[in-house]
Scaffold this motif. Structure first.
Motif, short mmCIF file in Angstrom:
data_model
loop_
_atom_site.label_atom_id
_atom_site.label_comp_id
_atom_site.label_asym_id
_atom_site.label_seq_id
_atom_site.Cartn_x
_atom_site.Cartn_y
_atom_site.Cartn_z
N TYR B 268 7.64 -15.15 10.22
CA TYR B 268 8.27 -16.25 9.48
C TYR B 268 9.63 -15.80 8.95
N LEU B 269 9.65 -14.61 8.33
CA LEU B 269 10.91 -14.12 7.75
C LEU B 269 11.93 -13.84 8.85
N ALA B 270 11.47 -13.26 9.97
CA ALA B 270 12.39 -12.95 11.06
C ALA B 270 12.96 -14.23 11.67
N ALA B 271 12.10 -15.24 11.84
CA ALA B 271 12.57 -16.51 12.43
C ALA B 271 13.56 -17.21 11.49
N LEU B 272 13.27 -17.15 10.20
CA LEU B 272 14.18 -17.79 9.23
C LEU B 272 15.55 -17.10 9.24
N GLU B 273 15.52 -15.80 9.39
CA GLU B 273 16.78 -15.04 9.38
C GLU B 273 17.69 -15.46 10.54
N ASP B 274 17.09 -15.87 11.64
CA ASP B 274 17.88 -16.28 12.82
C ASP B 274 18.11 -17.79 12.87
N ILE B 277 20.41 -23.00 8.13
CA ILE B 277 19.80 -23.72 7.00
C ILE B 277 20.89 -24.47 6.24
N VAL B 278 20.53 -25.61 5.69
CA VAL B 278 21.49 -26.35 4.87
C VAL B 278 21.04 -26.26 3.41
N THR B 279 21.85 -25.58 2.59
CA THR B 279 21.60 -25.56 1.14
C THR B 279 22.65 -26.47 0.50
N TRP B 280 22.50 -26.73 -0.79
CA TRP B 280 23.42 -27.66 -1.46
C TRP B 280 24.05 -27.00 -2.67
N SER B 281 25.35 -27.24 -2.83
CA SER B 281 26.03 -26.74 -4.03
C SER B 281 26.52 -27.93 -4.84
N SER B 282 26.86 -27.69 -6.09
CA SER B 282 27.32 -28.80 -6.93
C SER B 282 28.62 -28.46 -7.63
N TYR B 295 27.13 -33.32 -5.23
CA TYR B 295 26.28 -32.39 -4.50
C TYR B 295 26.70 -32.41 -3.03
N SER B 296 27.04 -31.22 -2.52
CA SER B 296 27.56 -31.15 -1.15
C SER B 296 26.75 -30.16 -0.33
N PRO B 297 26.52 -30.49 0.95
CA PRO B 297 25.75 -29.57 1.81
C PRO B 297 26.58 -28.37 2.25
N VAL B 298 25.91 -27.23 2.37
CA VAL B 298 26.57 -26.02 2.88
C VAL B 298 25.68 -25.45 3.98
N GLU B 299 26.25 -25.38 5.19
CA GLU B 299 25.48 -24.88 6.33
C GLU B 299 25.58 -23.35 6.36
N ARG B 300 24.42 -22.66 6.40
CA ARG B 300 24.47 -21.20 6.34
C ARG B 300 23.46 -20.59 7.32
N LYS B 301 23.78 -19.39 7.77
CA LYS B 301 22.84 -18.66 8.62
C LYS B 301 21.75 -18.06 7.74
N GLY B 302 20.56 -18.00 8.28
CA GLY B 302 19.46 -17.41 7.52
C GLY B 302 19.75 -15.97 7.12
N SER B 303 20.45 -15.24 8.00
CA SER B 303 20.76 -13.83 7.69
C SER B 303 21.64 -13.71 6.45
N GLU B 304 22.47 -14.72 6.18
CA GLU B 304 23.30 -14.70 4.96
C GLU B 304 22.43 -14.91 3.72
N LEU B 305 21.43 -15.79 3.87
CA LEU B 305 20.59 -16.13 2.72
C LEU B 305 19.56 -15.05 2.40
N LEU B 306 19.25 -14.21 3.38
CA LEU B 306 18.22 -13.19 3.17
C LEU B 306 18.82 -11.82 2.85
#
Lengths: 93, 581
Positions: B268-274, B277-282, B295-306
């Protein structure tokens, strides 16, 4: 002997308690080294934490989970060592 | 509509809360003496005490705060998990057995065991109250946050509900009922988080669909007359903010698929890393029409978030002050656990040092398991398409809602019970500090056993009221962030005195009083003058702050040790020296 001194005498650590304390402090410093190593990586070489040395998960997750699992492992070692020092009798709790 | 209360949710919630309060009344018959009220007669079984440690420690910050922080910022929330758990190493290897041998009812008993000093009792009682109150704030904020979606009631009602329920728990049977409430809560929390994590893994990663897949920015406006507008129209049941937090793309190895299917934990963790994902900033700005939050969407790679740096921005910018701020927080988390009065008093509820040790090991097992689960809960929430962009604290319950409304009700009720367990421990610690330390030992007012219990109960009611007021005042804060403050104060005020008392025979009573006082005041003053407080509490500019970073521990913990050593060397040693360990 005053009541206070008498109480102090009665609460002096036993040899087993002193030995347990030494074991505890040794394990404590081992964990401090592991924790400090992780903090050093986060603070000074965060790029290394993105590496995936074990295939699937990166070092940040592997090290973090290792610290949690390591705490439990050291706790078990400590409990077993204390039991041995105290004579391995049945649980007293 | 992000939240919608249901009869089933209310029924499950009511059953949980009434069950817990009912148990307190049942156990109330057992805690009528002072030893029963403050220390449960020292008869709690070590295993029950160990799980109660988990119930005491795993607060709203751990459950709601960390999950929310991971869901919105990625890995950095897990750093809190690591720090919170690491603190138990200090508790087990350094503090557990000696504190059991030294104390009776309160933390002040232990620090004063060698000196019989009113000054120590006064300083430690005040420090206990300050730490407990700082720790109470996030619990009450979390309770208020939970009530809004679950029962459809205002935040303030949630805060009052917790305040009243907890005061009843503590007043009825003190430490006996508090222990059992914490045992039940600790068991339920770990068990149901395990269930939720299993459901996340079974669902796997799914590319977002529905309202959360709409990536248009959203604007929430609060007009001068208090009306809430969503994208320019009044907020209503049919016109509200859309839920957020979605997976945009799976790794290449799942090309052409919208779901991975069930995954094993590491997969699960490995798949998420690759994945993408869309997170939101304000961002927030004000004008004559009101205060607008976009509130605006920010598209990010899982590897950045992990990896670290999503929340603690200084880790990626490399600014020294930001790095020191982070290092200071992690030091406070490591040192703070073994300095929290409501944790320390739990050592008095077991019969001996061996039981104290064993219960700590059980606590580490339960707490460690929970913190591993928080990573899955937070990441599961991040891609659940159910997050409320206005509240990081609601990530875990909303994750449960993405599976079913019943699970949402159960998780919310457990979260509420989580708050009850921790707050009752805090109020117990505070009431002991007032009745046993201040009234009896500092002011020297003689009390019978019955009067000691009554005094503790009156103090508990007072603390409950204070907790309710603070819960309303601090409602907009992330609860993990607030708990970080409590850890800093506890570690700065209490740890130097406790460690030096155990390991340095030259420690004097003046040294302990000075260390507790300076540690508490310096950390408190630092927090009140920090950029975070300037911005989030006073509403001033961060640049106007006086101290270089917000978390004081890296300065004030060593300061506590230094003050203790200097003052002890300048004052005559105690006549009877006892060293533990």
């Amino acid at each position: 002997m005053s009541a206070h001194e008498s109480q102090s005498e009665s609460l002096k650590p036993t040899p087993a308690a002193t030995a347990s304390s030494r074991i505890g402090l040794t394990l404590f410093w081992i964990y401090v080294l592991l924790y400090a190593g992780f903090m050093a990586l986060v603070l000074f070489r965060p790029d290394l934490l993105s590496l995936r040395p074990f295939g699937g998960v990166n070092l940040a997750i592997a090290y973090g989970m290792g610290l949690i699992a390591g705490a439990f492992l050291l706790a078990i070692i400590y409990m077993a060592a204390c039991r041995a020092v105290e004579g391995g009798g049945p649980p007293r709790g | 509509m992000l939240y919608e209360s249901s009869a089933a949710a209310i029924a499950i919630f009511a059953a949980f809360v009434l069950g817990v309060v009912g148990l307190s009344f049942y156990l109330g018959r057992k805690g009528q003496s002072a030893k029963g009220y403050y220390a449960a007669h020292g008869e709690i079984h070590w295993f029950v005490n160990g799980i109660a440690f988990a119930g005491d420690y795993l607060s709203a910050a751990s459950f709601l705060g960390i999950c929310g922080m991971i869901a919105f910022n990625g890995y950095d929330g897990f750093l809190y998990s690591i720090g919170f758990l690491a603190g138990w190493i200090v508790a087990l290897f350094v503090i557990a057995e000696p504190i059991k041998a030294l104390g009776k009812f309160t933390f002040a008993d232990a620090l004063d065991s060698r000196f019989n000093s009113r000054g120590i009792k006064l300083a430690v009682a005040i420090s206990t109250l300050v730490v407990s109150i700082f720790y109470l704030i996030p619990q009450m904020v979390g309770a208020g946050d939970l009530i809004v979606p679950l029962l459809g009631l205002p935040h303030t009602v949630g805060v009052i509900l917790v305040g009243v329920a907890v005061t009843m728990i503590v007043v009825t049977a003190g430490m006996v009922s508090t222990t059992w409430v914490q045992f039940i809560k600790g068991s339920l929390l770990v068990f149901f988080c395990g269930i939720l994590a299993a459901m996340i893994l079974n669902r796997g990663l799914v590319v977002g669909a529905g309202p959360a897949a709409n990536l248009a920015p959203q604007v929430r406006t609060i007009t001068p007359d208090g009306t809430v507008l969503i994208d320019g129209k009044p907020q209503s049941k049919d016109h509200d903010l859309r839920p957020v937090g979605t997976l945009k793309a799976l790794p290449d190895r799942y090309a052409g698929k919208t779901s991975t299917g069930p995954l094993r934990p590491l997969e699960y963790l490995a798949a998420l890393e690759d994945s993408t994902i869309v997170t939101w900033s304000s961002t927030k700005h004000s004008d004559a029409a009101g205060t607008h939050t976009t509130y605006s969407p920010v598209e990010r790679k899982g590897s950045e978030l992990l990896k670290p740096g999503g929340y603690f921005k200084g880790l990626s910018t490399g600014k020294l002050a930001d790095r020191l701020d982070f290092a200071s927080l992690m030091l406070a988390l490591f040192c703070g656990t073994a300095s929290l009065p409501h944790i320390l008093i739990r050592y008095y509820t077991v019969k001996d040092a061996a039981a104290a040790r064993k219960s700590t090991v059980v606590g580490i097992a339960a707490i460690g398991a929970f913190y591993v689960l928080t990573l899955y809960l937070g990441l599961g929430a991040m891609t659940s398409g159910a997050l409320d962009p206005t509240s990081t604290n609601m990530a875990a319950p909303l994750l449960a809602k993405s599976f079913s409304t019943t699970l949402f009700a159960i998780i919310s009720a457990i979260a509420f019970t989580t708050v009850l367990g921790t707050v009752s421990g805090l109020i117990m610690a505070g009431s002991g500090a007032v009745a046993h330390d201040l009234v009896e030992n500092v002011f020297g007012i003689p009390m019978t056993d019955h009067e000691k219990v009554r005094c503790g109960k009156i103090a508990a009611v007072g603390l409950g009221i204070i907790a309710m007021v603070l819960g309303v005042l601090f409602r907009s804060f992330n609860v993990s962030f607030l708990v970080g403050w409590a850890f800093n104060i506890a570690a700065s005020a209490n740890l130097p005195a406790l460690v030096m008392l155990l390991f340095w025979p030259r420690t004097t009573k003046q040294g302990i009083i000075a260390a507790v006082t300076v540690g508490m005041l310096s950390s408190l003053a630092w927090i009140l003058m920090s950029a975070d407080t300037f911005e989030k509490v006073y509403g001033w500019s961060r640049d106007a702050s006086i101290v270089p970073f917000s978390q004081p521990g890296i300065v004030t913990i060593p300061l506590g040790f230094l003050v203790l050593v200097v003052v002890s060397l300048l004052t005559p040693p105690a006549p009877a020296v006892r060293r533990h360990g």
